[in-house]
Every structure is written in C-alpha cells, then in structure tokens.
Design a protein around this motif. Sequence first.
Motif, short mmCIF file in Angstrom:
data_model
loop_
_atom_site.label_atom_id
_atom_site.label_comp_id
_atom_site.label_asym_id
_atom_site.label_seq_id
_atom_site.Cartn_x
_atom_site.Cartn_y
_atom_site.Cartn_z
N ALA A 260 0.82 -1.22 0.00
CA ALA A 260 0.00 0.00 0.00
C ALA A 260 0.85 1.27 0.00
O ALA A 260 0.47 2.27 -0.62
N LEU A 261 2.00 1.22 0.67
CA LEU A 261 2.79 2.44 0.87
C LEU A 261 4.02 2.52 -0.02
O LEU A 261 4.76 3.51 0.05
N ASN A 262 4.25 1.51 -0.85
CA ASN A 262 5.47 1.50 -1.65
C ASN A 262 5.61 2.75 -2.52
O ASN A 262 6.70 3.32 -2.65
N ARG A 263 4.50 3.19 -3.08
CA ARG A 263 4.53 4.38 -3.95
C ARG A 263 4.59 5.67 -3.15
O ARG A 263 4.81 6.74 -3.72
N PHE A 264 4.34 5.57 -1.83
CA PHE A 264 4.26 6.78 -1.02
C PHE A 264 5.46 6.92 -0.08
O PHE A 264 5.40 7.64 0.91
N HIS A 265 6.56 6.22 -0.39
CA HIS A 265 7.68 6.22 0.54
C HIS A 265 8.32 7.60 0.68
O HIS A 265 9.04 7.86 1.64
N LYS A 266 8.06 8.50 -0.27
CA LYS A 266 8.59 9.86 -0.20
C LYS A 266 7.53 10.88 0.25
O LYS A 266 7.81 12.08 0.30
N LYS A 267 6.35 10.39 0.56
CA LYS A 267 5.26 11.29 0.91
C LYS A 267 5.39 11.81 2.35
O LYS A 267 6.26 11.41 3.11
N ASN A 268 4.43 12.70 2.69
CA ASN A 268 4.39 13.30 4.01
C ASN A 268 4.26 12.23 5.11
O ASN A 268 3.54 11.26 4.95
N PHE A 269 4.94 12.46 6.22
CA PHE A 269 4.92 11.52 7.33
C PHE A 269 3.49 11.27 7.84
O PHE A 269 3.14 10.15 8.21
N ILE A 270 2.68 12.33 7.85
CA ILE A 270 1.31 12.21 8.38
C ILE A 270 0.48 11.26 7.52
O ILE A 270 -0.28 10.43 8.03
N VAL A 271 0.63 11.39 6.20
CA VAL A 271 -0.12 10.51 5.29
C VAL A 271 0.26 9.06 5.52
O VAL A 271 -0.60 8.17 5.63
N ILE A 272 1.56 8.79 5.60
CA ILE A 272 2.03 7.42 5.83
C ILE A 272 1.53 6.90 7.17
O ILE A 272 1.08 5.75 7.28
N PHE A 273 1.58 7.74 8.20
CA PHE A 273 1.12 7.33 9.53
C PHE A 273 -0.36 6.96 9.51
O PHE A 273 -0.76 5.90 10.03
N LEU A 274 -1.20 7.80 8.91
CA LEU A 274 -2.65 7.56 8.90
C LEU A 274 -2.99 6.30 8.11
O LEU A 274 -3.83 5.48 8.53
N VAL A 275 -2.37 6.12 6.95
CA VAL A 275 -2.64 4.93 6.14
C VAL A 275 -2.19 3.68 6.88
O VAL A 275 -2.89 2.66 6.91
N SER A 276 -1.02 3.74 7.52
CA SER A 276 -0.52 2.58 8.27
C SER A 276 -1.44 2.24 9.44
O SER A 276 -1.72 1.07 9.70
N ALA A 277 -1.92 3.26 10.15
CA ALA A 277 -2.82 3.03 11.28
C ALA A 277 -4.12 2.37 10.83
O ALA A 277 -4.62 1.44 11.47
N ALA A 278 -4.67 2.86 9.69
CA ALA A 278 -5.91 2.28 9.18
C ALA A 278 -5.72 0.85 8.72
O ALA A 278 -6.52 -0.04 9.06
N ILE A 279 -4.65 0.60 7.96
CA ILE A 279 -4.39 -0.76 7.48
C ILE A 279 -4.16 -1.71 8.64
O ILE A 279 -4.71 -2.81 8.70
N GLY A 280 -3.34 -1.28 9.61
CA GLY A 280 -3.06 -2.13 10.76
C GLY A 280 -4.29 -2.44 11.58
O GLY A 280 -4.51 -3.59 11.99
N GLY A 281 -5.13 -1.43 11.82
CA GLY A 281 -6.35 -1.65 12.60
C GLY A 281 -7.33 -2.57 11.91
O GLY A 281 -7.89 -3.49 12.53
#
Length: 417
Positions: A260-281
């Motif tokens: 999910a995050l491979n394409r966003f590895h250079k994106k904003n920290f907040i975006v990565i954090f929120l997506v990771s939290a949603a996927i993990g939950g």
Amino acid sequence: MPNRHNVERDTKTDAKLETKIEALEEKEARTQTVLKKKIPLILKVFAILCIVGGVAVLPMMAFVIVVMVFALQDGSFAGDSTATVVLLFVELALLAVLAVAFVVFGIRLLRDKRRNAAQMAEVLTGLLVAAILVDIMLFGLDETLIFYAVLMVFLVALTSYLDPSLAEERELQRKLRDMETREDAKEGTLGRDETGKGFIALNFFNLFWIFVVCCVLGLIIETVYHFAAVNPGHYQDRAGMLYGPFSPIYGFGAVLMTMALNRFHKKNFIVIFLVSAAIGGIFEYLTSWFMQYSFGIVAWDYTGTWLSIDGRTNGMFMIMWGFLGLAWIKLLLPQMLKLVNLIPWNWRYAVTSVCAILMIANGAMTLVALDCWYGRMAGKAPDSAIDQFCAEHYNNEFMQERFQSMSIDPEKATRAN
C-alpha cells in the motif's frame, strides 16, 4: 570534462536498455506466434465442462438460497448464531457467483479469447480464496478445501498458458535475470523498483522475505512489550505458528503496508502514519474475527480500552501500527533490503524457493493443529488419521504451551456442524 564513472554508468545503462528492447521485441514476436495457435482439445473440453457445470449449479444454488430464506423465516436456524447464518448465505452467494464466473470463463475459452479468459481466471482465483476462508469459518478443514486448492492451483497455472505474454515474460526474465541481478548486486540496487515509482520491486522474492523478517521482528517486539509493559517480568511465548519464532500477523501486516505504501515512501509523514494506522487496525480486526469464527480462538481482547472496536483492535494499537508503518517504510525497509541482499545472488532463488515451501508447510500444519485442537475442545473424538496424529503429537497441553497468548472456546466459533 565528463566524469569517467558517469560515462561508465551511462554505458551500462544504454547496454541494459538495448538488451531490454531486444527482449521486448522477441517477446512480442513469440506472443503473436502463440496467439495464432488454437487452444488444445483438452482445454476445449474443460471449457465445456465449466459451462455445463456452471449452468447446472446456478439454479441449484438459487433453489437452496430460496429454501434457506423460507427456513430462516420458519425459525429453523434458531439454534445457530446470526454470524453462522450470515456466513452460510455468504458462501451460497459466493458459489452462485463462482458458477456464473465459470460459465463466462468457459465461453471466453471456447471463443479463444485468451487474454479475457486469463483475466477471468484471476477473478475466479480471488473468489476461490474468499470461498476457502468462509468454508473454514463454517466447517473447519474439510475435504472441500482440497478441491478448492487444486482448482486454484490449476487456474493460476492456466493463467500463464492462456495469456502468452505472461509466459513469455517469465521466460525472458529468466534470461535477463542473471545478468541484471549480478549488475544490480554490484551496484547495491538489487531489489529496488526500476521504474522509480516505488521504493522496492513488488515481486515474490521481496515480499516473501519481508513477510519472514517481519514475522520474527514482530514476535520480538510483542514479546518485549508484553514482558516490559503488559505483565512486567513475566515471559510469554507470543508465537503464532507451530514451528519457529514467527508471528504471522506482523508478517502479513508488513506485506500489506509495503504494497500500500510502496509508492508513497517519499510522501508526508502524516499521510504514511494515517494509512498505516488504518491498514493495521483493519487487518488486526479481521484477523481476530477470522480466528474466533474459524477456531473459537481469542488471541487478544481489548474490550474496555480506549477506542476499542469489539475488543479486536483499539486506538492505542492503531497508533502503534501507524508508527510501525512509518518506521518500516522510512527506516527499516532499506535496511531489510541490505539484509536480504546478503544472500548470494546466484543462490537467492533456490534459497527462497526452499524457505517458501517450508513456510507454507509450517502454515498448513499450524491450521491443521488448530483445527484438531478445536475438535478436541468441542468434545469430538479423533476419528481420522490426522486427528489421531495431532492428538498424539500436538495434544491440548502442547498447544496451550505453544500458543500461550491464545484461549480457545468452541462456543465462540460459527461452525455449522
């Protein structure tokens, strides 16, 4: 004056580009040759069987669904939980959709629409995976799963044959792989996404080792957290597989986050954090739900905690998933690639194949042992060779000692038998 190293790098790049262009031209020529060939008789017979079978099964499924609706209205399912009834209808609906899909697949195959048939084979594979999961939740590990698994393997193999570009792609990749792997290993870029759109190449090799490494890392993190915070000074084995130091929820979670995050590895920290939290939950919730409904197993319960969702996940752990995903994409994934690249380039595929077979066997044995454990706790006497084997080698005491974080209660499952 041009830098000598830059010139050498440009020369290597041009050589690789020319090689790939020649390979693509060869691939296109071979693909057109294969497409001109008619499908063999055996596949035509298989296509007819798909159509006949689908047409025959569909009205049966419709009839069974209607009968079940009337039975539901008459109170015949009063002794079953709502979840069990819902899953029964879901499985029937999946079987009906599979029947329609097989008819479409058979028609496309008979008309020699190979690419369309290959696409439908992929759809059928996904539907079969869903049917397998629902069947496990309803009936445990029964003989139906063998049929589903064989059919799924056949469809995956058939996909490569039907879409010649896939088969040619693999053949050409084998020819180019050794040369490119050797060069990338020397340059330290092995495993990276060549297109630049993502950080790594999402191939089986990378994803498998991400799964393995994170199974181990996740187990270490969870064990230390339990020892330090949950029950200070008390060690508890948090393993999730029958053999080895693996916690598969972290492995699968890392694979999902990487994809999910491979394409966003250079994106904003907040975006990565929120997506990771949603996927993990979401993943943690669905895993807990599947384990309980399939085997009556409760591996964690967050009831009464902050932002608890049915006790299956909560706000604190979603935040932890967010930080883990952020640390994984930004810090740990590059280090993981360096670690995996320690495997000699000429051994990497053989080693990966052997380890993958062992991990699949470990996962299969874990499911079998859990299913037999469920049966014994439900009062079912061992009546098969597998049940007797598990009762002898993986009895209740062994399972409780191995899976110390799990409790099993057959009343919490949704099995219909």
